[in-house]
Motif scaffolding. Sequence first.
Motif, PDB file in Angstrom:
ATOM      1  N   ASP A  49      -2.482  -7.567  -7.951  1.00 40.01           N
ATOM      2  CA  ASP A  49      -1.179  -7.639  -7.281  1.00 40.01           C
ATOM      3  C   ASP A  49      -0.108  -6.904  -8.084  1.00 40.01           C
ATOM      4  OD1 ASP A  49      -2.393  -9.177  -5.343  1.00 40.01           O
ATOM      5  OD2 ASP A  49      -1.710 -11.089  -6.178  1.00 40.01           O
ATOM      6  N   ASP A  50      -0.111  -7.102  -9.377  1.00 35.67           N
ATOM      7  CA  ASP A  50       0.882  -6.463 -10.246  1.00 35.67           C
ATOM      8  C   ASP A  50       0.670  -4.961 -10.314  1.00 35.67           C
ATOM      9  OD1 ASP A  50       2.985  -6.494 -12.374  1.00 35.67           O
ATOM     10  OD2 ASP A  50       1.306  -5.834 -13.620  1.00 35.67           O
ATOM     11  N   TYR A  51      -0.583  -4.536 -10.445  1.00 36.20           N
ATOM     12  CA  TYR A  51      -0.905  -3.108 -10.530  1.00 36.20           C
ATOM     13  C   TYR A  51      -0.476  -2.363  -9.271  1.00 36.20           C
ATOM     14  CZ  TYR A  51      -3.821   0.988  -9.727  1.00 36.20           C
ATOM     15  OH  TYR A  51      -4.250   2.245  -9.383  1.00 36.20           O
ATOM     16  N   LYS A  52      -0.757  -2.936  -8.107  1.00 36.02           N
ATOM     17  CA  LYS A  52      -0.409  -2.284  -6.842  1.00 36.02           C
ATOM     18  C   LYS A  52       1.092  -2.041  -6.746  1.00 36.02           C
ATOM     19  CE  LYS A  52      -2.540  -3.824  -3.092  1.00 36.02           C
ATOM     20  NZ  LYS A  52      -3.151  -4.781  -2.129  1.00 36.02           N
ATOM     21  N   VAL A  53       1.875  -3.007  -7.163  1.00 34.23           N
ATOM     22  CA  VAL A  53       3.334  -2.862  -7.125  1.00 34.23           C
ATOM     23  C   VAL A  53       3.777  -1.745  -8.060  1.00 34.23           C
ATOM     24  CG1 VAL A  53       5.516  -3.975  -7.708  1.00 34.23           C
ATOM     25  CG2 VAL A  53       3.785  -5.239  -6.431  1.00 34.23           C
ATOM     26  N   ARG A  54       3.232  -1.738  -9.280  1.00 34.15           N
ATOM     27  CA  ARG A  54       3.646  -0.744 -10.274  1.00 34.15           C
ATOM     28  C   ARG A  54       3.198   0.668  -9.905  1.00 34.15           C
ATOM     29  NH1 ARG A  54       1.115  -1.254 -14.734  1.00 34.15           N
ATOM     30  NH2 ARG A  54      -0.284  -3.000 -14.230  1.00 34.15           N
ATOM     31  N   ALA A  55       1.975   0.795  -9.386  1.00 31.76           N
ATOM     32  CA  ALA A  55       1.459   2.116  -9.015  1.00 31.76           C
ATOM     33  C   ALA A  55       2.219   2.696  -7.827  1.00 31.76           C
ATOM     34  CB  ALA A  55      -0.033   2.016  -8.699  1.00 31.76           C
ATOM     35  N   GLU A  56       2.528   1.856  -6.850  1.00 28.94           N
ATOM     36  CA  GLU A  56       3.293   2.327  -5.691  1.00 28.94           C
ATOM     37  C   GLU A  56       4.713   2.720  -6.083  1.00 28.94           C
ATOM     38  OE1 GLU A  56       3.010  -0.703  -2.730  1.00 28.94           O
ATOM     39  OE2 GLU A  56       0.821  -0.524  -2.555  1.00 28.94           O
ATOM     40  N   ALA A  57       5.312   1.963  -6.990  1.00 36.16           N
ATOM     41  CA  ALA A  57       6.662   2.291  -7.465  1.00 36.16           C
ATOM     42  C   ALA A  57       6.654   3.615  -8.223  1.00 36.16           C
ATOM     43  CB  ALA A  57       7.191   1.170  -8.362  1.00 36.16           C
ATOM     44  N   ALA A  58       5.608   3.838  -9.026  1.00 30.81           N
ATOM     45  CA  ALA A  58       5.483   5.103  -9.753  1.00 30.81           C
ATOM     46  C   ALA A  58       5.324   6.255  -8.779  1.00 30.81           C
ATOM     47  CB  ALA A  58       4.287   5.046 -10.698  1.00 30.81           C
ATOM     48  N   GLY A  59       4.584   6.024  -7.687  1.00 36.69           N
ATOM     49  CA  GLY A  59       4.404   7.061  -6.678  1.00 36.69           C
ATOM     50  C   GLY A  59       5.716   7.435  -6.009  1.00 36.69           C
ATOM     51  N   GLU A  60       6.535   6.453  -5.708  1.00 38.60           N
ATOM     52  CA  GLU A  60       7.847   6.725  -5.100  1.00 38.60           C
ATOM     53  C   GLU A  60       8.707   7.562  -6.037  1.00 38.60           C
ATOM     54  OE1 GLU A  60       9.611   3.029  -4.029  1.00 38.60           O
ATOM     55  OE2 GLU A  60       8.075   2.525  -2.537  1.00 38.60           O
ATOM     56  N   GLU A  61       8.659   7.213  -7.313  1.00 39.56           N
ATOM     57  CA  GLU A  61       9.451   7.945  -8.301  1.00 39.56           C
ATOM     58  C   GLU A  61       8.971   9.385  -8.445  1.00 39.56           C
ATOM     59  OE1 GLU A  61      11.070   7.208 -12.888  1.00 39.56           O
ATOM     60  OE2 GLU A  61       9.516   5.913 -12.044  1.00 39.56           O
ATOM     61  N   ILE A  62       7.651   9.565  -8.448  1.00 45.36           N
ATOM     62  CA  ILE A  62       7.074  10.901  -8.598  1.00 45.36           C
ATOM     63  C   ILE A  62       7.364  11.754  -7.361  1.00 45.36           C
ATOM     64  CG2 ILE A  62       4.890  12.186  -8.708  1.00 45.36           C
ATOM     65  CD1 ILE A  62       3.865   9.921 -10.560  1.00 45.36           C
ATOM     66  N   ARG A  63       7.191  11.181  -6.167  1.00 43.96           N
ATOM     67  CA  ARG A  63       7.459  11.938  -4.940  1.00 43.96           C
ATOM     68  C   ARG A  63       8.928  12.344  -4.837  1.00 43.96           C
ATOM     69  NH1 ARG A  63       4.827   7.655  -2.656  1.00 43.96           N
ATOM     70  NH2 ARG A  63       6.607   7.178  -1.301  1.00 43.96           N
ATOM     71  N   ALA A  64       9.797  11.473  -5.334  1.00 45.23           N
ATOM     72  CA  ALA A  64      11.226  11.800  -5.323  1.00 45.23           C
ATOM     73  C   ALA A  64      11.508  13.003  -6.219  1.00 45.23           C
ATOM     74  CB  ALA A  64      12.036  10.597  -5.800  1.00 45.23           C
ATOM     75  N   LYS A  65      10.698  13.169  -7.256  1.00 47.11           N
ATOM     76  CA  LYS A  65      10.917  14.280  -8.196  1.00 47.11           C
ATOM     77  C   LYS A  65      10.242  15.577  -7.742  1.00 47.11           C
ATOM     78  CE  LYS A  65      10.641  15.501 -13.102  1.00 47.11           C
ATOM     79  NZ  LYS A  65      10.067  16.852 -12.932  1.00 47.11           N
ATOM     80  N   ILE A  66       8.998  15.495  -7.260  1.00 51.94           N
ATOM     81  CA  ILE A  66       8.258  16.722  -6.937  1.00 51.94           C
ATOM     82  C   ILE A  66       8.361  17.093  -5.462  1.00 51.94           C
ATOM     83  CG2 ILE A  66       6.634  16.192  -8.791  1.00 51.94           C
ATOM     84  CD1 ILE A  66       4.542  15.495  -6.671  1.00 51.94           C
ATOM     85  N   GLY A  67       8.853  16.181  -4.631  1.00 50.29           N
ATOM     86  CA  GLY A  67       8.971  16.447  -3.203  1.00 50.29           C
ATOM     87  C   GLY A  67       7.885  15.752  -2.408  1.00 50.29           C
ATOM     88  N   GLU A  68       8.246  15.239  -1.256  1.00 47.13           N
ATOM     89  CA  GLU A  68       7.315  14.485  -0.425  1.00 47.13           C
ATOM     90  C   GLU A  68       6.140  15.330   0.062  1.00 47.13           C
ATOM     91  OE1 GLU A  68       7.099  11.337   0.357  1.00 47.13           O
ATOM     92  OE2 GLU A  68       8.980  10.602  -0.527  1.00 47.13           O
TER      93      GLU A  68
END
Length: 308
Positions: free
Chosen positions: A165-184
């Motif tokens: 449960d904790d990993y899924k939240v952290r990995a998805e949050a990291a993905g949002e941050e990365i997509r915001a930087k490199i583009g959707e």
Amino acid sequence: MKNLLLPFMLLLVLLMSACSNQSTEQEKEAPKKAEKTADTITYESENGPIEVPADPERVIMLSGYTGDVIHLGVNIVGVDVWSKNNPTFAEELKEVEEVSDESLEKIIELEPDLIIAGSTSKNIDKLSEIAPTVTYTWGKVDYLTQHLEIGKVLNKEKEAQEWIDDYKVRAEAAGEEIRAKIGEEATVTVIEGYDKQLYVFGDNWARGTEILYQSMKLKMPEKVKEMALAEGYYTLSAEVLPEYAGDYIVFSKYADADSSFQETETYKNIPAVKNNRVFEMDGNGASFTDPVTLEKQLAFFKEHFLNN
């Protein structure tokens, strides 16, 4: 006579009362003692129910799930060669014996109370005579469900679920941050060079693909999707690599593998290469999908995508 009988009767009543109280206290304690002394649980394996230790202390690993057991804090006394040589587990397995499904005498000497193997392992019947042996079919369930199953067989389902449960939240949050930087719409390709072959991977073949594509929701190039998504991987030549290369490339690289293609003009002219968007990670251990490996890869991706 009556004077003598009275004290005797009084003493008898007191003794009976004390025994009754002791019996009541023992009855109260009985469930607690039974709970503490229960030494096995029934695990519903893919081959049916099997009795396993409720608190395993000497586990033999003959499969790729070693990191799952390490993460759950259960003692391992023997591991397969791939786990033993995995640098990610170097510290935890420093004193652990290397074994195989054919080294039965060595396994007996290690006195395991639980053996975890793959469904294709040899000598399953003989291993089962040494200790309760649970097997898994690689890829039958997704990587997070697999960790939960390891948690169940080790009687640590709660701990496994909490990490998931904790990993899924952290990995998805990291993905949002990365997509915001490199583009959707930015695309990522995962490749590996091994044994003179070059591979490209889909979204469930380790090497970080589960994190990148499933959890982080980064996009896969259409050519990769076409050729590698169904089977999980695709073998290609270095000459056609540009057709599969995304805006970013994650390269699972072995130090002793042939990577001479990186010196060719074909490779050097790939936009991701020219833009310094190739992230090389150690191929040794990258093929595992356990929590120890996933945490390491998650940190790797955050560092490289966000600081590039």
